[in-house]
Design a protein around this motif. Structure first.
Motif, PDB file in Angstrom:
ATOM      1  N   ILE A  63       0.833  -1.205   0.000  1.00 32.58           N
ATOM      2  CA  ILE A  63       0.000   0.000   0.000  1.00 32.58           C
ATOM      3  C   ILE A  63       0.868   1.255   0.000  1.00 32.58           C
ATOM      4  O   ILE A  63       0.638   2.196  -0.766  1.00 32.58           O
ATOM      5  N   VAL A  64       1.880   1.265   0.847  1.00 32.74           N
ATOM      6  CA  VAL A  64       2.750   2.448   0.954  1.00 32.74           C
ATOM      7  C   VAL A  64       3.548   2.652  -0.327  1.00 32.74           C
ATOM      8  O   VAL A  64       3.631   3.768  -0.856  1.00 32.74           O
ATOM      9  N   SER A  65       4.164   1.583  -0.836  1.00 32.52           N
ATOM     10  CA  SER A  65       4.978   1.725  -2.046  1.00 32.52           C
ATOM     11  C   SER A  65       4.123   2.115  -3.238  1.00 32.52           C
ATOM     12  O   SER A  65       4.550   2.902  -4.098  1.00 32.52           O
ATOM     13  N   SER A  66       2.900   1.601  -3.301  1.00 31.38           N
ATOM     14  CA  SER A  66       1.997   1.952  -4.405  1.00 31.38           C
ATOM     15  C   SER A  66       1.557   3.402  -4.305  1.00 31.38           C
ATOM     16  O   SER A  66       1.439   4.097  -5.323  1.00 31.38           O
ATOM     17  N   ALA A  67       1.303   3.864  -3.087  1.00 30.71           N
ATOM     18  CA  ALA A  67       0.948   5.277  -2.903  1.00 30.71           C
ATOM     19  C   ALA A  67       2.091   6.177  -3.362  1.00 30.71           C
ATOM     20  O   ALA A  67       1.870   7.225  -3.985  1.00 30.71           O
ATOM     21  N   ARG A  68       3.309   5.738  -3.076  1.00 39.65           N
ATOM     22  CA  ARG A  68       4.473   6.523  -3.502  1.00 39.65           C
ATOM     23  C   ARG A  68       4.542   6.581  -5.032  1.00 39.65           C
ATOM     24  O   ARG A  68       4.832   7.626  -5.614  1.00 39.65           O
ATOM     25  N   ILE A  69       4.272   5.465  -5.688  1.00 36.68           N
ATOM     26  CA  ILE A  69       4.301   5.413  -7.153  1.00 36.68           C
ATOM     27  C   ILE A  69       3.220   6.312  -7.746  1.00 36.68           C
ATOM     28  O   ILE A  69       3.461   7.097  -8.661  1.00 36.68           O
ATOM     29  N   SER A  72       3.757  10.162  -6.907  1.00 36.77           N
ATOM     30  CA  SER A  72       4.911  10.742  -7.605  1.00 36.77           C
ATOM     31  C   SER A  72       4.677  10.854  -9.101  1.00 36.77           C
ATOM     32  O   SER A  72       5.380  11.589  -9.793  1.00 36.77           O
ATOM     33  N   ASN A  73       3.721  10.087  -9.620  1.00 36.07           N
ATOM     34  CA  ASN A  73       3.442  10.080 -11.052  1.00 36.07           C
ATOM     35  C   ASN A  73       4.670   9.662 -11.869  1.00 36.07           C
ATOM     36  O   ASN A  73       4.796  10.007 -13.043  1.00 36.07           O
ATOM     37  N   LYS A  74       5.595   8.922 -11.255  1.00 34.67           N
ATOM     38  CA  LYS A  74       6.876   8.677 -11.914  1.00 34.67           C
ATOM     39  C   LYS A  74       6.738   7.884 -13.205  1.00 34.67           C
ATOM     40  O   LYS A  74       7.456   8.131 -14.175  1.00 34.67           O
ATOM     41  N   LYS A  75       5.788   6.945 -13.258  1.00 32.59           N
ATOM     42  CA  LYS A  75       5.625   6.174 -14.483  1.00 32.59           C
ATOM     43  C   LYS A  75       4.989   7.009 -15.586  1.00 32.59           C
ATOM     44  O   LYS A  75       5.150   6.723 -16.768  1.00 32.59           O
ATOM     45  N   LEU A  76       4.251   8.043 -15.204  1.00 31.62           N
ATOM     46  CA  LEU A  76       3.617   8.898 -16.204  1.00 31.62           C
ATOM     47  C   LEU A  76       4.609   9.868 -16.831  1.00 31.62           C
ATOM     48  O   LEU A  76       4.380  10.380 -17.928  1.00 31.62           O
ATOM     49  N   PHE A  77       5.711  10.132 -16.148  1.00 28.07           N
ATOM     50  CA  PHE A  77       6.738  11.005 -16.717  1.00 28.07           C
ATOM     51  C   PHE A  77       7.611  10.254 -17.727  1.00 28.07           C
ATOM     52  O   PHE A  77       8.247  10.881 -18.573  1.00 28.07           O
ATOM     53  N   ALA A  82       5.479  16.018 -20.722  1.00 31.24           N
ATOM     54  CA  ALA A  82       4.308  16.899 -20.710  1.00 31.24           C
ATOM     55  C   ALA A  82       3.090  16.159 -20.173  1.00 31.24           C
ATOM     56  O   ALA A  82       2.315  16.704 -19.374  1.00 31.24           O
ATOM     57  N   GLY A  83       2.923  14.915 -20.589  1.00 32.06           N
ATOM     58  CA  GLY A  83       1.812  14.117 -20.088  1.00 32.06           C
ATOM     59  C   GLY A  83       1.933  13.848 -18.607  1.00 32.06           C
ATOM     60  O   GLY A  83       0.927  13.825 -17.879  1.00 32.06           O
ATOM     61  N   GLY A  84       3.166  13.655 -18.128  1.00 26.59           N
ATOM     62  CA  GLY A  84       3.378  13.434 -16.704  1.00 26.59           C
ATOM     63  C   GLY A  84       3.000  14.650 -15.878  1.00 26.59           C
ATOM     64  O   GLY A  84       2.347  14.537 -14.838  1.00 26.59           O
ATOM     65  N   LEU A  85       3.427  15.829 -16.334  1.00 30.41           N
ATOM     66  CA  LEU A  85       3.067  17.065 -15.627  1.00 30.41           C
ATOM     67  C   LEU A  85       1.560  17.286 -15.637  1.00 30.41           C
ATOM     68  O   LEU A  85       0.972  17.658 -14.623  1.00 30.41           O
ATOM     69  N   MET A  86       0.959  17.040 -16.795  1.00 34.94           N
ATOM     70  CA  MET A  86      -0.491  17.211 -16.918  1.00 34.94           C
ATOM     71  C   MET A  86      -1.225  16.338 -15.903  1.00 34.94           C
ATOM     72  O   MET A  86      -2.091  16.816 -15.160  1.00 34.94           O
ATOM     73  N   HIS A  87      -0.852  15.073 -15.856  1.00 39.44           N
ATOM     74  CA  HIS A  87      -1.539  14.156 -14.953  1.00 39.44           C
ATOM     75  C   HIS A  87      -1.236  14.488 -13.500  1.00 39.44           C
ATOM     76  O   HIS A  87      -2.115  14.353 -12.625  1.00 39.44           O
ATOM     77  N   ALA A  88      -0.003  14.931 -13.222  1.00 45.49           N
ATOM     78  CA  ALA A  88       0.347  15.315 -11.851  1.00 45.49           C
ATOM     79  C   ALA A  88      -0.518  16.480 -11.387  1.00 45.49           C
ATOM     80  O   ALA A  88      -1.021  16.493 -10.255  1.00 45.49           O
ATOM     81  N   TRP A  92      -2.917  15.761  -8.244  1.00 45.59           N
ATOM     82  CA  TRP A  92      -2.679  16.502  -7.002  1.00 45.59           C
ATOM     83  C   TRP A  92      -3.784  17.524  -6.770  1.00 45.59           C
ATOM     84  O   TRP A  92      -4.203  17.736  -5.630  1.00 45.59           O
ATOM     85  N   GLY A  93      -4.253  18.161  -7.820  1.00 45.33           N
ATOM     86  CA  GLY A  93      -5.347  19.116  -7.681  1.00 45.33           C
ATOM     87  C   GLY A  93      -6.623  18.447  -7.232  1.00 45.33           C
ATOM     88  O   GLY A  93      -7.306  18.911  -6.305  1.00 45.33           O
ATOM     89  N   PHE A  94      -6.951  17.293  -7.864  1.00 43.39           N
ATOM     90  CA  PHE A  94      -8.182  16.575  -7.514  1.00 43.39           C
ATOM     91  C   PHE A  94      -8.127  16.085  -6.066  1.00 43.39           C
ATOM     92  O   PHE A  94      -9.106  16.226  -5.319  1.00 43.39           O
ATOM     93  N   LEU A  95      -6.983  15.509  -5.678  1.00 43.46           N
ATOM     94  CA  LEU A  95      -6.868  15.006  -4.304  1.00 43.46           C
ATOM     95  C   LEU A  95      -6.962  16.140  -3.288  1.00 43.46           C
ATOM     96  O   LEU A  95      -7.572  15.979  -2.220  1.00 43.46           O
ATOM     97  N   THR A  96      -6.360  17.283  -3.608  1.00 43.39           N
ATOM     98  CA  THR A  96      -6.440  18.428  -2.685  1.00 43.39           C
ATOM     99  C   THR A  96      -7.878  18.905  -2.532  1.00 43.39           C
ATOM    100  O   THR A  96      -8.343  19.175  -1.422  1.00 43.39           O
ATOM    101  N   LEU A  97      -8.595  19.003  -3.654  1.00 52.50           N
ATOM    102  CA  LEU A  97      -9.994  19.425  -3.589  1.00 52.50           C
ATOM    103  C   LEU A  97     -10.840  18.407  -2.820  1.00 52.50           C
ATOM    104  O   LEU A  97     -11.737  18.784  -2.053  1.00 52.50           O
ATOM    105  N   LEU A  98     -10.533  17.120  -3.006  1.00 57.31           N
ATOM    106  CA  LEU A  98     -11.254  16.071  -2.282  1.00 57.31           C
ATOM    107  C   LEU A  98     -10.979  16.171  -0.781  1.00 57.31           C
ATOM    108  O   LEU A  98     -11.902  16.098   0.044  1.00 57.31           O
ATOM    109  N   ILE A  99      -9.715  16.341  -0.439  1.00 56.11           N
ATOM    110  CA  ILE A  99      -9.350  16.465   0.978  1.00 56.11           C
ATOM    111  C   ILE A  99      -9.970  17.720   1.581  1.00 56.11           C
ATOM    112  O   ILE A  99     -10.490  17.714   2.709  1.00 56.11           O
ATOM    113  N   GLY A 100      -9.934  18.827   0.816  1.00 58.72           N
ATOM    114  CA  GLY A 100     -10.520  20.073   1.303  1.00 58.72           C
ATOM    115  C   GLY A 100     -12.002  19.945   1.552  1.00 58.72           C
ATOM    116  O   GLY A 100     -12.523  20.447   2.569  1.00 58.72           O
TER     117      GLY A 100
END
Length: 727
Positions: A63-69, A72-77, A82-88, A92-100
């Protein structure tokens, strides 16, 4: 209650008491629909077959290692910055809005009621906390909108080809536009509230909402108008959010959950090792029906986001073969869902002719190179499903005639060529020294030569070069001569599992008799199956089977007591120890190097061959697609044995890349390989592509011998390590 003038915002401003009740009722319905949808998904997974691999062991670490993956979006980079940044930005925006949103719900529905019961009702959604909250939410929400905006541009304006295909549908449009409207709608709602409440000074921290409010004011909207239309906009935004959440388990948005689950349950050696089969010869090991797929294979299907990264990485798709790995996974998913819904009749999963979900020629096109799996950001194990379907084709007898001839050659002669076993070591007769018979003398290194270095004329030269290197290094090595057979790696990926197990058991018995400290392999395919798959076979289950040619019933090398190496790894150690006497300046030549799939993507070995090339003094010019992005030669997965109609051979494309796309350009003199199959495919591609006068194909071993012979001289080498060649 929050006192008037407090630094905060009215959460249900202008909505009213009945509106609050309706909101909470809709929230409950949304959660129930969402929960039911997730339940249906999970229930479908439980209907799948058990998976051979324990995918929930050490679950906290997974669970922890998968959360890190994921975070980090590392596989998407990889392959697409450009696609990696877009997805990041989106993630991150969606998760922040969800947490908020969750924090706000906790304050309203938990903290305030509790404080009201024990004393005076209070809220933590005030003051500095509120100001920090608003700034973070506006900042991350802006990243979210920008990310979704880039996604819209790539899909509709740039028309990035891999985002479109046979499975592109209205669902994809609804998903991306819903995200965009949620992001923009949130800021519009915030801007109307700021304007409608008279621009409270502290709301400048909500800089995006403040900007929207100012734009609305400049456009002529008054405070009263904003206050009047705010409830309608608020409800529109809320209803869209409810609809989106409720729809998550029923369509593409579900990948937000299934993708993470897929990464949690991944097999780190997926593809490099394949699932075993029961010893029962009548057991169903293929894909006779969709119910034969394991729960993880069904999860793979649900985790697919249709991103097309596997399509763009696949050499079969690029070469015009009838294979798109994304389509195969999604074809299986659509068939399963249609069958579950009663919208289609049962057909063959895979067949050569007639109606089927996947055509036999599609599976025959797969090179088993694992480029699709390496490119996939959500760890879909394509090769596992592909092998299941190949086993079905083998069970049905729907295999390519050339492949069937290869199967027959192995069963009859123990090698893919169909040549006599006693000629297996004939390549060594031209050497000036004898090669040790490992069956008669103890050796440190048992050298598994392999089929192509033993029988193919061009690769025999590579075998002789490697023998010279080992001899020059003065190490104790030997071979099995006619007792060596084909390793089985590629026929396993073609679906011939029982023949593979037979070969594995046979070789393990031979290895046990020789008891070497190390096994070195000429071919990365042999190296892979000895290292990753032979230790996984349940030999005890097959030892008593009359059709099997072995009696070994124990475990083999599960703890790695025998070191299994590709020859470049072993010789790199010898170079580091100074055994080859290289100074690093012997050769003045510019070369490029091709990473073999089974050495690179399969086993993450990229540096040993490069270190050997550098040790010769050669200048290494990298091709644009190197290491894990290397472009397959086309020989894996049985491609070496098939006559496939394709627009351009993968080997020809790789030759072109070496000469035209490499920084050194036509200054590249040698194309260096470290795999006998690659040698065969590129020798062919060089001829059919018209590159014979432009470049030379050599193995790393041949390059090393050139360097050694440019030094003190290989003829002066001691031959004390060799004692005599078997007849």
């Amino acid at each position: 209650m929050v006192a008037e003038g407090t630094v905060t915002r009215p959460t249900f401003w202008g909505i009213g008491h009945l509106g609050k009740i309706a909101f909470y009722l809709l929230a409950v319905v949304t959660i129930l629909v969402f929960a039911y949808g997730v339940y249906r998904r999970v229930d479908r997974y439980t209907a799948g077959q058990a998976d051979w691999f324990d995918r929930l062991d050490d679950l906290p670490h997974r669970i922890v290692s998968s959360a890190r993956i994921v975070l980090s979006n590392k596989k998407l980079f990889d392959r697409d910055t450009a696609g990696g940044l877009m997805h990041a930005f989106i993630l991150w925006g969606f998760l922040t809005l969800l947490i908020g949103t969750t924090i706000l719900a906790i304050d309203m529905d938990v903290y305030q009621p509790i404080t009201g019961l024990v004393g005076t009702e209070q809220s933590f959604f005030v003051g500095d906390f509120y100001l920090s909250y608003s700034f973070v939410m506006d900042t991350m929400g802006l990243l979210f909108v920008v990310g979704v905006g880039v996604a819209l541009y790539r899909r509709y304006a740039a028309r990035k080809w891999r985002l479109h295909g046979k499975h592109t549908s209205l669902e994809d449009d609804l998903f991306i536009w819903a995200l965009f409207l949620l992001g923009v709608g949130g800021y519009l709602t915030e801007g109307l509230r700021i304007l409608g409440t008279g621009f409270p000074e502290f709301e400048t921290v909500s800089f995006v909402g403040w900007f929207v409010a100012e734009v609305l004011a400049i456009a002529g909207m008054t405070q009263m108008t904003a206050e009047a239309i705010y409830p309608a906009v608020w409800w529109s935004h809320s209803l869209l959010a409810f609809a989106f959440i409720a729809a998550i388990p029923f369509g593409k948005p579900f990948h937000m959950l299934s993708s993470y689950a897929n990464i949690v349950t991944r097999d780190e050696k997926a593809g490099a090792r394949l699932p075993g089969i029961p010893a029962d010869l009548d057991a169903d090991t293929g894909a006779e029906s969709i119910d034969d797929f394991s729960w993880k294979e069904i999860l793979d299907q649900d985790a697919c986001t249709k991103c097309g990264r596997c399509s763009s990485a696949c050499p079969a798709e690029t070469s015009g073969r009838p294979l798109d790995p994304r389509d195969v996974i999604l074809d299986l998913k659509r068939y399963r869902e249609d069958l579950d819904a009663g919208e289609t009749e049962e057909v063959d999963i895979v067949a050569d002719g007639g109606e089927s979900v996947v055509a036999a020629e599609t599976m025959e096109s797969c090179m088993a190179c694992m480029a699709c799996m390496d490119a996939c950001p959500v760890d879909i194990e394509h090769l596992k499903s592909f092998t299941r379907m190949n086993r079905q084709l083998t069970d049905q007898g729907d295999v390519d005639s050339n492949v069937q001839d290869t199967f027959d050659n192995i069963m009859g002669m123990g090698n893919t060529f169909g040549d006599p076993p006693e000629e297996r070591a004939a390549w060594s007769e031209e050497l000036d020294f004898d090669v040790t018979d490992a069956r008669e003398e103890d050796v440190e290194y048992l050298w598994y030569v392999g089929d192509y270095p033993s029988y193919d004329e061009r690769n025999k030269q590579v075998a002789r070069s490697l023998a010279k290197i080992l001899e020059h290094a003065d190490v104790e090595y030997g071979i099995l001569f006619e007792d060596e057979k084909y390793d089985g790696n590629d026929i396993r990926r073609l679906g011939e599992e029982f023949l593979y197990v037979d070969l594995a058991g046979y070789h393990v018995e031979k290895f046990e008799e020789v008891d070497p400290e190390k096994i070195i392999c000429t071919d990365p395919h042999s190296y892979n199956t000895f290292k990753n798959e032979y230790p996984e076979v349940e030999y005890e289950d097959f030892a008593d089977e009359p059709l099997m040619q072995f009696e070994f019933d124990g475990e083999w090398n599960q703890d790695g007591e025998i070191d299994v190496l590709h020859w470049t790894q072993a010789v790199e150690e010898m170079v580091e120890d100074g055994r080859l006497g290289l100074r690093g300046n012997e050769l003045d030549v510019t070369v490029t190097y091709h990473d073999p799939c089974h050495l690179g993507r399969y086993n993450d070995e990229y540096e040993a061959p490069r270190e050997l090339i550098r040790a010769t003094g050669a200048t290494l010019a990298e091709m644009p697609r190197n290491r894990n992005e290397s472009f397959c030669c086309g020989g894996g997965g049985g491609g070496l044995w098939m006559d496939i109609d394709e627009e351009s051979k993968p080997s020809e494309e790789r030759m072109r890349e070496a000469l035209e796309d490499t920084e050194a350009g036509d200054a590249v003199e040698k194309f260096v390989v470290a795999c006998p199959m690659c040698m065969t495919m590129y020798e062919d591609g060089m001829k059919t592509g018209g590159y014979e006068d432009d470049i030379e194909i050599v193995d790393v071993a041949e390059l090393l011998v050139d360097a050694i012979e440019s030094g003190p001289g290989i003829e002066a080498t001691s031959t004390s390590g060799a004692t005599g060649q078997a007849d």
